[in-house]
Write an enzyme that holds these catalytic residues in place. Structure first.
Site, PDB file in Angstrom:
ATOM      1  N   SER A 116       0.873  -1.426  -0.232  1.00 33.02           N
ATOM      2  CA  SER A 116      -0.082   0.046  -0.354  1.00 33.02           C
ATOM      3  C   SER A 116       0.572   1.153  -0.201  1.00 33.02           C
ATOM      4  O   SER A 116       0.503   1.905  -0.065  1.00 33.02           O
ATOM      5  CB  SER A 116      -1.275   0.283   0.904  1.00 33.02           C
ATOM      6  OG  SER A 116      -0.326  -0.628   2.325  1.00 33.02           O
ATOM      7  N   HIS A 156      -3.693  -4.011  -5.290  1.00 36.60           N
ATOM      8  CA  HIS A 156      -4.162  -3.291  -4.344  1.00 36.60           C
ATOM      9  C   HIS A 156      -4.985  -3.540  -3.253  1.00 36.60           C
ATOM     10  O   HIS A 156      -6.296  -2.178  -4.087  1.00 36.60           O
ATOM     11  CB  HIS A 156      -3.489  -2.121  -4.097  1.00 36.60           C
ATOM     12  CG  HIS A 156      -3.289  -1.180  -2.630  1.00 36.60           C
ATOM     13  ND1 HIS A 156      -3.620   0.255  -2.049  1.00 36.60           N
ATOM     14  CD2 HIS A 156      -3.105  -1.225  -1.270  1.00 36.60           C
ATOM     15  CE1 HIS A 156      -3.867   0.611  -1.049  1.00 36.60           C
ATOM     16  NE2 HIS A 156      -3.820  -0.962  -0.628  1.00 36.60           N
ATOM     17  N   GLU A 215      -7.077  -1.432  -6.899  1.00 39.72           N
ATOM     18  CA  GLU A 215      -6.419  -0.169  -7.706  1.00 39.72           C
ATOM     19  C   GLU A 215      -4.772  -0.993  -8.689  1.00 39.72           C
ATOM     20  O   GLU A 215      -3.996  -1.989  -8.378  1.00 39.72           O
ATOM     21  CB  GLU A 215      -5.231   0.486  -6.799  1.00 39.72           C
ATOM     22  CG  GLU A 215      -6.416   1.220  -5.860  1.00 39.72           C
ATOM     23  CD  GLU A 215      -5.911   1.925  -5.128  1.00 39.72           C
ATOM     24  OE1 GLU A 215      -6.239   3.422  -5.120  1.00 39.72           O
ATOM     25  OE2 GLU A 215      -4.268   2.257  -4.478  1.00 39.72           O
ATOM     26  N   ASN A 223      -5.015   6.709  -1.143  1.00 46.13           N
ATOM     27  CA  ASN A 223      -4.318   6.837   0.306  1.00 46.13           C
ATOM     28  C   ASN A 223      -3.833   8.607  -0.521  1.00 46.13           C
ATOM     29  O   ASN A 223      -3.178   9.437   0.725  1.00 46.13           O
ATOM     30  CB  ASN A 223      -3.364   6.007   0.659  1.00 46.13           C
ATOM     31  CG  ASN A 223      -3.461   5.104   1.016  1.00 46.13           C
ATOM     32  OD1 ASN A 223      -4.762   5.106   1.521  1.00 46.13           O
ATOM     33  ND2 ASN A 223      -2.855   3.850   1.846  1.00 46.13           N
TER      34      ASN A 223
HETATM   35  P1  NAD Z   1       0.042  -9.062   8.464  1.00 43.53           P
HETATM   36  O1  NAD Z   1       0.553  -8.970   9.241  1.00 43.53           O
HETATM   37  O2  NAD Z   1      -1.449  -9.828   8.462  1.00 43.53           O
HETATM   38  O3  NAD Z   1       0.227 -10.438   7.356  1.00 43.53           O
HETATM   39  C1  NAD Z   1       1.876 -10.538   6.477  1.00 43.53           C
HETATM   40  C2  NAD Z   1       1.548 -12.057   6.923  1.00 43.53           C
HETATM   41  O4  NAD Z   1       3.218 -12.115   5.679  1.00 43.53           O
HETATM   42  C3  NAD Z   1       2.227 -12.835   7.578  1.00 43.53           C
HETATM   43  O5  NAD Z   1       1.303 -14.620   7.979  1.00 43.53           O
HETATM   44  C4  NAD Z   1       3.268 -13.319   7.587  1.00 43.53           C
HETATM   45  O6  NAD Z   1       3.809 -14.557   8.567  1.00 43.53           O
HETATM   46  C5  NAD Z   1       4.172 -13.663   6.229  1.00 43.53           C
HETATM   47  N1  NAD Z   1       4.822 -13.343   6.546  1.00 43.53           N
HETATM   48  C6  NAD Z   1       6.566 -12.220   5.991  1.00 43.53           C
HETATM   49  N2  NAD Z   1       6.681 -12.143   5.519  1.00 43.53           N
HETATM   50  C7  NAD Z   1       7.091 -13.261   4.640  1.00 43.53           C
HETATM   51  C8  NAD Z   1       7.719 -13.875   3.484  1.00 43.53           C
HETATM   52  N3  NAD Z   1       8.711 -13.935   3.786  1.00 43.53           N
HETATM   53  N4  NAD Z   1       7.310 -15.522   2.758  1.00 43.53           N
HETATM   54  C9  NAD Z   1       5.840 -15.513   3.050  1.00 43.53           C
HETATM   55  N5  NAD Z   1       5.390 -15.033   4.253  1.00 43.53           N
HETATM   56  C10 NAD Z   1       5.519 -13.842   5.199  1.00 43.53           C
HETATM   57  O7  NAD Z   1       0.128  -8.589   6.969  1.00 43.53           O
HETATM   58  P2  NAD Z   1      -1.010  -8.403   5.925  1.00 43.53           P
HETATM   59  O8  NAD Z   1      -2.224  -6.693   7.108  1.00 43.53           O
HETATM   60  O9  NAD Z   1      -2.083  -8.832   5.589  1.00 43.53           O
HETATM   61  O10 NAD Z   1      -0.817  -7.141   5.045  1.00 43.53           O
HETATM   62  C11 NAD Z   1       0.218  -7.349   4.267  1.00 43.53           C
HETATM   63  C12 NAD Z   1       0.637  -6.597   2.537  1.00 43.53           C
HETATM   64  O11 NAD Z   1      -0.603  -5.955   2.556  1.00 43.53           O
HETATM   65  C13 NAD Z   1       1.514  -5.414   3.539  1.00 43.53           C
HETATM   66  O12 NAD Z   1       2.359  -5.045   2.473  1.00 43.53           O
HETATM   67  C14 NAD Z   1       0.852  -4.204   3.656  1.00 43.53           C
HETATM   68  O13 NAD Z   1       1.236  -2.983   3.567  1.00 43.53           O
HETATM   69  C15 NAD Z   1      -0.296  -4.448   3.327  1.00 43.53           C
HETATM   70  N6  NAD Z   1      -2.136  -4.103   2.556  1.00 43.53           N
HETATM   71  C16 NAD Z   1      -2.562  -4.245   4.615  1.00 43.53           C
HETATM   72  C17 NAD Z   1      -3.771  -3.640   4.505  1.00 43.53           C
HETATM   73  C18 NAD Z   1      -4.551  -3.611   5.643  1.00 43.53           C
HETATM   74  O14 NAD Z   1      -4.852  -2.754   6.103  1.00 43.53           O
HETATM   75  N7  NAD Z   1      -3.979  -4.378   6.607  1.00 43.53           N
HETATM   76  C19 NAD Z   1      -4.354  -3.042   3.311  1.00 43.53           C
HETATM   77  C20 NAD Z   1      -3.933  -2.931   2.611  1.00 43.53           C
HETATM   78  C21 NAD Z   1      -2.743  -4.035   1.625  1.00 43.53           C
END
Ligand code: NAD
Length: 506
Positions: free
Chosen positions: A121, A142, A154, A192
């Site tokens: 994001s 996204h 997106e 954003n």
């Molecule tokens: P999260 O912490 O809930 O989940 C991330 C997962 O990735 C975890 O289970 C972790 O164990 C795993 N992980 C970390 N490194 C890894 C690797 N090298 N290989 C495999 N697995 C791995 O995070 P999230 O909130 O789901 O966010 C994930 C992505 O989505 C980020 O880039 C975040 O910026 C983006 N995002 C998040 C949101 C939100 O509101 N949470 C919204 C849009 C985009």
């Protein structure tokens, strides 16, 4: 059922990865879920299956469909299992080096025809792709949280992304039941970036002591129709998420003044007053319930002074009608009599400047925000000058509360609250059109679905009038001398000619 990508993988089984895997399986794809934490992919799979069970219990999914969905979803232990996937969506931790390393590894596993996508994001899609052998097959994808409910994606084209691939990702998003919007790889993408205006301008207003947090929330809900006030929204998203995003976008745009964060959130973040989740934010929460201070009652006066309305007031005919309907005696002279309440309705200027420039008696002058049609709002907003007499302030408050409509009396500032916030949102959106971050139509869709605003920002500009928006900004720039209020050329061209903002490219 044919689907654009028949076998996909989602890497990262957290909040986002689970949501993406769920809707991809629902679209008809076979989905592999993988995570580097032992057991995490399996836990993700169980959580998704539980969601489907819930949907079935609610009658939104029949048993046969649920059974088919379960057979399409698999938890796997390592990315080595992704060798025959035609799309991989990454949703791991938001860290450039980790994402780069992961995609380098993925490139050596997946077929040459496979598409690689990141759910980042806030990172640059171009920067994540920089180390890849084939960056043209890489794009941003996204999604928003929670994925099944936030129905917009997106599709982000990095510097080297093949545009045909973006079209395939958009088609696939639609198969998943989402709207796809196309955007350049610029900081904040669409949602954003467009979302900067609301909270930052509200913080600016609060930092000037124009009104307290609760009053600003009330005004923006009741006057402009936002579902949540900006401070309620900060409490919901939590400052440990929102403040770093504000700082990041500000710095990524090389300190663009429109995005300047506020010391208010920096200090609250440092104090741990993060919002709902800590029980203390801009509001207090007791057992999860928001504590809202009661609104002071409006004064009730038996006798009101006669009212003189400035010939330069915005929406003057409506204002005269309103004052008449509220039962006040209206003066029709070229200048006010010696005991009249003087009403002004500026756009962008503060009440004090109007009183001084128009040589009105500042001790009897009160301003009302007439940007929004009175019939369309649930609240009226008033401000006096620093010299306005208490009896005149109270007379205006009592008058405008006579029919039971809520009234807020705030400190004088250029542009009142709604004018400032709405014009800032419209201006940022206009500048995104100017920069061709995305098409005007995609901007509208992304903001409505991603931010839940009552209208897209360009439709908002049309609702309040492009010329009015331009006037608010020009006058605020004069009052504040701050480049954050300089109108975008996109808005200037349309506002100057009274043209609609929506869907007009040039
Ligand atoms: P999260 O912490 O809930 O989940 C991330 C997962 O990735 C975890 O289970 C972790 O164990 C795993 N992980 C970390 N490194 C890894 C690797 N090298 N290989 C495999 N697995 C791995 O995070 P999230 O909130 O789901 O966010 C994930 C992505 O989505 C980020 O880039 C975040 O910026 C983006 N995002 C998040 C949101 C939100 O509101 N949470 C919204 C849009 C985009």
């Amino acid at each position: 059922m044919t689907v654009t990508f028949s076998k996909i993988a989602v890497v990262g089984a957290g909040a986002m990865g689970r949501g993406i895997a769920q809707i991809a399986a629902q679209a008809g794809s076979e989905v592999l879920l993988v995570d580097n934490q032992p057991g995490a992919a399996q836990r993700g799979l169980e959580a998704i299956t539980a969601q489907w069970t819930k949907l079935q219990e609610k009658g939104k999914l029949d048993a046969a469909t649920q059974a088919a969905l379960v057979t399409r979803l698999h938890a796997v232990d390592s990315i080595q299992a992704l060798a025959d996937c035609d799309l991989v969506v990454e949703a791991v931790v938001e860290n450039l080096e980790i994402k780069r390393a992961l995609f380098r590894d993925l490139e050596s596993v997946v077929p040459a025809s496979a598409v690689l996508a990141t759910n980042t994001s806030s990172l640059s899609v171009t920067a994540i792709a920089a180390g890849l052998a084939r960056p043209e097959r890489f794009a941003g994808y996204h999604f928003f949280n929670p994925v099944p409910l936030m129905k917009v994606v997106e599709v982000v084209a990095g510097f080297k992304t093949d545009r045909a691939l973006c079209d395939r990702l958009a088609a696939y998003a639609r198969e998943m039941g989402h709207s796809a919007v196309h955007t350049q790889d610029t900081p904040g993408f669409i949602v954003n970036h467009a979302g900067r205006g609301y909270g930052t301008e509200a913080l600016r207003i609060a930092s000037e002591g124009v009104a307290d947090f609760v009053t600003i929330d009330r005004i923006l809900r009741d006057q402009a129709g936002f579902r949540l006030g900006p401070f309620e929204l900060y409490d919901l998203t939590a400052l440990d998420v929102s403040h770093p995003v504000m700082e990041s976008i500000y710095h990524q745009y090389y300190e663009e003044s429109r995005f300047r964060p506020s010391v208010i959130t920096a200090q609250r973040l440092a104090a741990g007053a993060l919002g709902r989740k800590t029980g203390e934010g801009f509001y207090r929460y007791v057992d999860g319930a928001q504590q809202v201070p009661t609104e002071p009652p409006a004064p009730v006066l038996e006798k009101l002074p006669p009212v003189w309305v400035s010939p330069r007031a915005a929406r003057r005919p409506e204002l005269l009608r309103l004052v008449h309907n509220l039962g006040a005696q209206i003066e029709s002279g070229a200048s006010p009599s010696s005991n009249a309440l003087i009403l002004v309705a500026p756009l962008g200027f503060d009440v004090t400047t109007v009183a001084a420039v128009d040589r009105l008696d500042a001790t009897r002058t009160v301003g009302i925000d007439m940007l929004v049609d009175d019939a369309a709002t649930k609240r009226r907003v008033l401000a006096g000058t620093p010299a306005t007499r208490r009896d005149m302030r109270e007379a205006a408050h009592a008058l405008f509360a006579r029919d039971g409509k809520a009234v807020s009396v705030i400190r004088d500032s250029g542009g009142f609250v709604t004018q400032r916030v709405v014009a800032t949102i419209v201006n940022i959106a206009s500048d995104m059109c100017q920069q061709q971050v995305c098409s005007p139509a995609d901007l509208e869709t992304a903001v409505r679905l991603g931010l839940g605003y009552p209208q897209g920002p360009l439709a908002m500009g049309d609702l309040y009038g492009p010329t009015n928006m331009l006037e608010v900004l020009f006058n605020m720039q004069t009052v504040y001398g701050d480049p954050r209020y300089r109108p975008s050329p996109w808005l200037r061209r349309r506002g100057a000619l009274g043209l609609s903002l929506a869907h007009q490219e040039d």
